[in-house]
Design a protein around this motif. Sequence first.
Motif, PDB file in Angstrom:
ATOM      1  N   SER A  52       1.212   3.091   4.767  1.00  0.00           N
ATOM      2  CA  SER A  52       2.003   1.886   5.032  1.00  0.00           C
ATOM      3  C   SER A  52       3.437   2.233   4.691  1.00  0.00           C
ATOM      4  CB  SER A  52       1.508   0.722   4.168  1.00  0.00           C
ATOM      5  OG  SER A  52       0.213   0.355   4.579  1.00  0.00           O
TER       6      SER A  52
ATOM      7  N   ALA B 260      -0.852  -7.397   3.476  1.00  0.00           N
ATOM      8  CA  ALA B 260      -0.556  -8.621   2.745  1.00  0.00           C
ATOM      9  C   ALA B 260       0.828  -9.167   3.109  1.00  0.00           C
ATOM     10  CB  ALA B 260      -0.671  -8.388   1.246  1.00  0.00           C
TER      11      ALA B 260
ATOM     12  N   CYS C  16       1.355   1.273  -1.477  1.00  0.00           N
ATOM     13  CA  CYS C  16      -0.109   1.275  -1.572  1.00  0.00           C
ATOM     14  C   CYS C  16      -0.620   2.545  -0.894  1.00  0.00           C
ATOM     15  CB  CYS C  16      -0.712   0.035  -0.902  1.00  0.00           C
ATOM     16  SG  CYS C  16      -0.546   0.004   0.880  1.00  0.00           S
ATOM     17  N   SER C  17      -1.901   2.726  -0.915  1.00  0.00           N
ATOM     18  CA  SER C  17      -2.593   3.846  -0.261  1.00  0.00           C
ATOM     19  C   SER C  17      -1.821   5.173  -0.380  1.00  0.00           C
ATOM     20  CB  SER C  17      -2.966   3.489   1.177  1.00  0.00           C
ATOM     21  OG  SER C  17      -1.959   2.758   1.814  1.00  0.00           O
TER      22      SER C  17
ATOM     23  N   HIS D 271       0.232  -6.319  -6.169  1.00  0.00           N
ATOM     24  CA  HIS D 271      -0.491  -5.645  -5.108  1.00  0.00           C
ATOM     25  C   HIS D 271      -0.380  -4.119  -5.286  1.00  0.00           C
ATOM     26  CE1 HIS D 271      -2.309  -6.262  -1.183  1.00  0.00           C
ATOM     27  NE2 HIS D 271      -1.869  -5.045  -0.930  1.00  0.00           N
TER      28      HIS D 271
ATOM     29  N   HIS E 236       2.045  -3.142   4.501  1.00  0.00           N
ATOM     30  CA  HIS E 236       0.603  -3.353   4.325  1.00  0.00           C
ATOM     31  C   HIS E 236       0.189  -4.756   4.774  1.00  0.00           C
ATOM     32  CE1 HIS E 236       1.226  -5.581   0.654  1.00  0.00           C
ATOM     33  NE2 HIS E 236       1.697  -4.531  -0.006  1.00  0.00           N
TER      34      HIS E 236
ATOM     35  N   ASP F  29      -4.955   1.004  -6.088  1.00  0.00           N
ATOM     36  CA  ASP F  29      -4.663   2.353  -5.570  1.00  0.00           C
ATOM     37  C   ASP F  29      -4.065   3.224  -6.675  1.00  0.00           C
ATOM     38  OD1 ASP F  29      -5.491   1.267  -3.179  1.00  0.00           O
ATOM     39  OD2 ASP F  29      -3.478   1.005  -2.378  1.00  0.00           O
TER      40      ASP F  29
END
Length: 276
Positions: A11, A45, A16-17, A213, A43, A217
Amino acid sequence: MKRIITIQDISCVGKCSLTVALPIISAAGVETAVLPTAVLSTHTAFPKFTFKDLTDEIDPISRTFSELNIDFDAIYTGYLGSFEQLALVEKFFDSFKREDTFVLIDPVMADNGKLYSGFTEEFASAMAALCAKADLVVPNITEAAFMLGVPYNPNYDEEYIRWLLRSLTDLGCPRAALTGIGFKEGEIGVYYYDSITDTYFKYFNELLPTSYHGTGDIFASATLGGIMRGHSIERALTVAVDFTLECMKATARDEHRRFYGVNFEEALPYYIDLLK
Ligand code: PXL
């Protein structure tokens, strides 16, 4: 130096990720190869995001690795977006899992009793089947409940958590760690079960009043970094709890923080110290 590969989306904005896994596992002193499964603007969200699926690339990339005799000490999967990707990841495990390759699955798909946008109960069952191929799975209790097809129960006690953990290992994965667990006011941490030795381990630290958030991860990446650096799973989980808390504290301190993403960057020196 150990080399791992992590299979999840990238993303572009919204930490994240892959944008979390790559810096954290690299900071642990572990070579971090990536297999991006999709490119998103932001991402899911965010109120808006683009999504370019890269499923078609998974097999050609895997085959090229095989032809080049590239291998991995660990395979770590996070957010996966389709049934087809689950099947391709299973094939990847079959091709690249040596006897000593550690497979970590973070079955990213839900939190706080709800599936993330785009996921279904059928997908959760298919993810549960993939988890049978892991050495360690690290779901939160929402993901665990969806994978086991039981109602989400936020009012759990220790007996229930131990039952969830044993049920997760009954899926076929020898070890499971439930994240985001706490029994007393003000505590949060991890509860772990190793079905081979039939032993439990738990570790808690301070629960902050806000949630951010991407902490799942961060937790999974920090755990794998610790394991790859030769720490026991219990020690790696402890480090991951402490590091995740430090990341959240750094975020809370930042009055210019964004609504997305955790300031894990500021806590990387602390993580590196914990791994010494
Ligand atoms: O943090 C997990 C995650 C990973 N990747 C994408 C996501 C999310 C959670 O929403 O949307 C694309």
